[in-house]
Design an enzyme around this catalytic site. Structure first.
Site, short mmCIF file in Angstrom:
data_model
loop_
_atom_site.label_atom_id
_atom_site.label_comp_id
_atom_site.label_asym_id
_atom_site.label_seq_id
_atom_site.Cartn_x
_atom_site.Cartn_y
_atom_site.Cartn_z
N GLU A 187 -0.59 92.68 37.11
CA GLU A 187 -1.44 92.45 38.29
C GLU A 187 -1.20 91.03 38.84
OE1 GLU A 187 -5.54 93.72 37.71
OE2 GLU A 187 -4.88 95.79 37.44
N GLU A 309 -1.95 101.57 33.88
CA GLU A 309 -3.40 101.49 33.68
C GLU A 309 -4.04 102.59 34.53
OE1 GLU A 309 -5.34 97.64 33.96
OE2 GLU A 309 -3.58 96.66 33.07
O1 AHR Z 1 -8.05 97.28 31.75
C1 AHR Z 1 -8.86 96.21 32.13
C2 AHR Z 1 -8.21 95.32 33.16
O2 AHR Z 1 -8.04 96.04 34.35
C3 AHR Z 1 -6.83 94.83 32.85
O3 AHR Z 1 -6.85 93.70 32.06
C4 AHR Z 1 -6.29 94.50 34.21
O4 AHR Z 1 -4.89 94.62 34.27
C5 AHR Z 1 -7.01 95.47 35.12
O5 AHR Z 1 -7.57 94.83 36.21
#
Ligand code: AHR
Length: 513
Positions: A187, A309
């Site tokens: 991110e 994710e």
């Molecule tokens: O999964 C929780 C968080 O969500 C992670 O650290 C980040 O990459 C995303 O914003």
């Protein structure tokens, strides 16, 4: 609100749906990495969830919880991403090697300011992957780390010889590990450095240059990608980085919004539930939008889309530590897992890996722990029921079922989405067994599903079902087996046709031979 939810439901009715395997036959192999997991230094995911340390009273093997270890082995995890997430861009790996007593403590600034002792580091992670027989996926620190640090980490993990290998050997590991997947930042538009796509693209090019392939270990380099619909990020990366990356990531959460309440994990209305199903299925559109851009620059599909994710994101459980993202998990979450897999299976010509967030005690977890107790969540059971699709050939199908118009925005009237009331996916395993997974997302109605099996020559069917009385049902430390798969007797094969009688709120996986 759970009680209100069930009381409000009308009497069960019977619906009918039809499934047809598409002519043109077989699709792509579903890479097992679609069933990937993610473990971040966040709340009690690592400390307490996976790792308790050798001196803990919780039964453990070299510091890893025995109960969790066994549950994860049973799940057949193909790949595990670590150490973050946002944490990765503040992690300095050298703090997590060597004698544990000498490792410096650190503040986990991203997640509640918790102080960690660095007792779980590179060795502990890579040894865990070996025990679970899964591929490690290591996220490098681009946000606050250096190129040298990154280059040396790769060397430490994978080189046979040289200064970093020498240090690794001094720390007790003679042979290098095999590390295939590395993430170059996370991110990077947000917690990973607040960068513009153009700037990150250049940084990516620079960092990855020094991530070397040692002694036959071939790295698969994954660039930090977009969150949701940031198509400009994908466009910029494809234009400026292209083939220098093996994969470009995408994060997509089933979440009501980034500010304010995200809604309770366990106390939700019928509308909230159907909103969740619709929002979760919108991942299909999101993936397609990104793939359209990728196809423009990379028609031969050399660069993969890595959904590293995904999952539900609700308000933290009342009474838990703020910033630890601990949430319960109900049958609603189980449906999110099942429907998301159905989508991923369709696009594996581009989508080569997906990692649910996260493996234990954080967001849509597989496992919840409290001291020496452990529960497996409804989501865990979907992963277990679906793991038969790993490395199997996808069988594309067409579903004819009822649809429902659902809210496109949680808690707000207005825009609507169309939600099919039946989810379905099928695959053929290497030994010829066909597996069909079906989800009756309808809270009220049964669904009699007929599947035309003409071309498959199937004679027998058996299966498992995950269902519940109330969609808010969950497993707790007091009642760990409230939601659990059982044998399913509601499917019959006759004259080339499979008929499946699905109760409301149910997920089944069938084995056809
Ligand atoms: O999964 C929780 C968080 O969500 C992670 O650290 C980040 O990459 C995303 O914003």
């Amino acid at each position: 609100m759970g009680a209100v939810l069930t009381a409000a439901l009308p009497l069960t009715a019977q619906k009918e749906s039809q499934i047809r395997l598409m002519s043109g036959g077989e699709g792509q192999v579903i890479p097992k990495e679609i069933y990937g997991q993610f473990a971040e230094h966040l709340g009690t995911c690592i400390y307490g969830g996976l790792w308790v340390g050798e001196n803990s009273t919780v039964p453990n093997t070299n510091g890893y919880r025995n109960d969790v270890l066994q549950a994860l082995k049973d799940l057949k995890i193909p790949v595990l991403r670590w150490p973050g997430g946002c944490f990765a861009d503040e992690y300095h790996w050298m703090d997590g090697i060597g004698p544990k007593a000498d490792r410096p403590r650190m503040v986990n600034n991203n997640w509640g300011g918790t102080v960690e002792d660095n007792s779980f580091g590179t060795h502990e992670f890579l040894n865990l992957c070996e025990m679970l027989e899964c591929e490690p996926y290591v996220s490098m620190n681009v946000g606050s780390g250096t190129v040298q640090e990154t280059a040396q980490w790769v060397e430490y993990m994978t080189a046979e010889d040289g200064p970093m290998a020498k240090l690794r050997k001094q720390n007790g590991r003679e042979k290098p590990w095999r590390v295939k997947y590395i993430g170059v930042g996370n991110e990077s538009w947000g917690c990973g450095g607040s960068m513009r796509a153009e700037y990150y693209a250049d940084l990516y090019r620079r960092y990855q240059t020094y991530c070397r392939n040692y002694n036959g270990n071939r790295l698969y380099k994954i660039a930090s990608g977009s969150g949701d619909y940031d198509l400009n990020w994908t466009e910029t990366m494809m234009k400026q980085v292209g083939g220098r990356m093996n994969g470009l990531s995408l994060h997509y959460y089933t979440v009501a919004g980034w500010s304010g309440s995200k809604g309770s994990a366990t106390d939700f209305s019928v509308e909230d539930y159907y909103w969740t199903m619709g929002k979760c299925l919108d991942i299909e559109n999101c993936v397609k939008e990104h793939m359209k851009i990728m196809d423009k620059y990379d028609p031969k599909k050399h660069v993969a889309l890595i959904v590293d994710e995904w999952g539900t994101w609700w308000d933290e459980e009342p009474g838990t530590v703020r910033g630890h993202l601990y949430q319960q998990n109900t049958m609603r979450d189980a449906f999110v897992a099942a429907l998301s897999f159905n989508v991923f299976h369709k696009y594996t010509d581009r989508v080569k890996m997906a990692n649910i967030a996260q493996i234990a005690n954080v967001l849509q977890s597989m496992i919840l722990t409290k001291e020496d107790k452990m529960v497996l969540t409804p989501s865990y059971y979907v992963f277990q029921m679906y793991n038969v699709h790993q490395d199997a050939v996808h069988l594309p199908l067409e579903v004819n079922c009822e649809n429902r118009q659902v809210r496109a925005r949680m808690g707000r009237d207005g825009d609507e989405r169309t939600l099919p009331m039946l989810g379905a996916t099928a695959s053929r395993a290497k030994d010829g067994t066909v597996h069909v997974s079906l989800s009756n997302v309808d809270l009220e109605n049964k669904n009699e599903v007929s599947v035309d099996l003409a071309q498959l020559g199937v004679k027998s069917v058996s299966g498992k079902i995950l269902t519940c009385k109330n969609i808010t049902d969950k497993n707790t430390f007091e009642h760990p087996d409230a939601v659990k798969p059982t044998e399913f007797k509601g499917a019959k094969v006759s004259k080339g046709k499979l008929v499946v009688k699905m109760p409301p709120m149910s997920i089944v996986t069938l084995e056809l031979k």
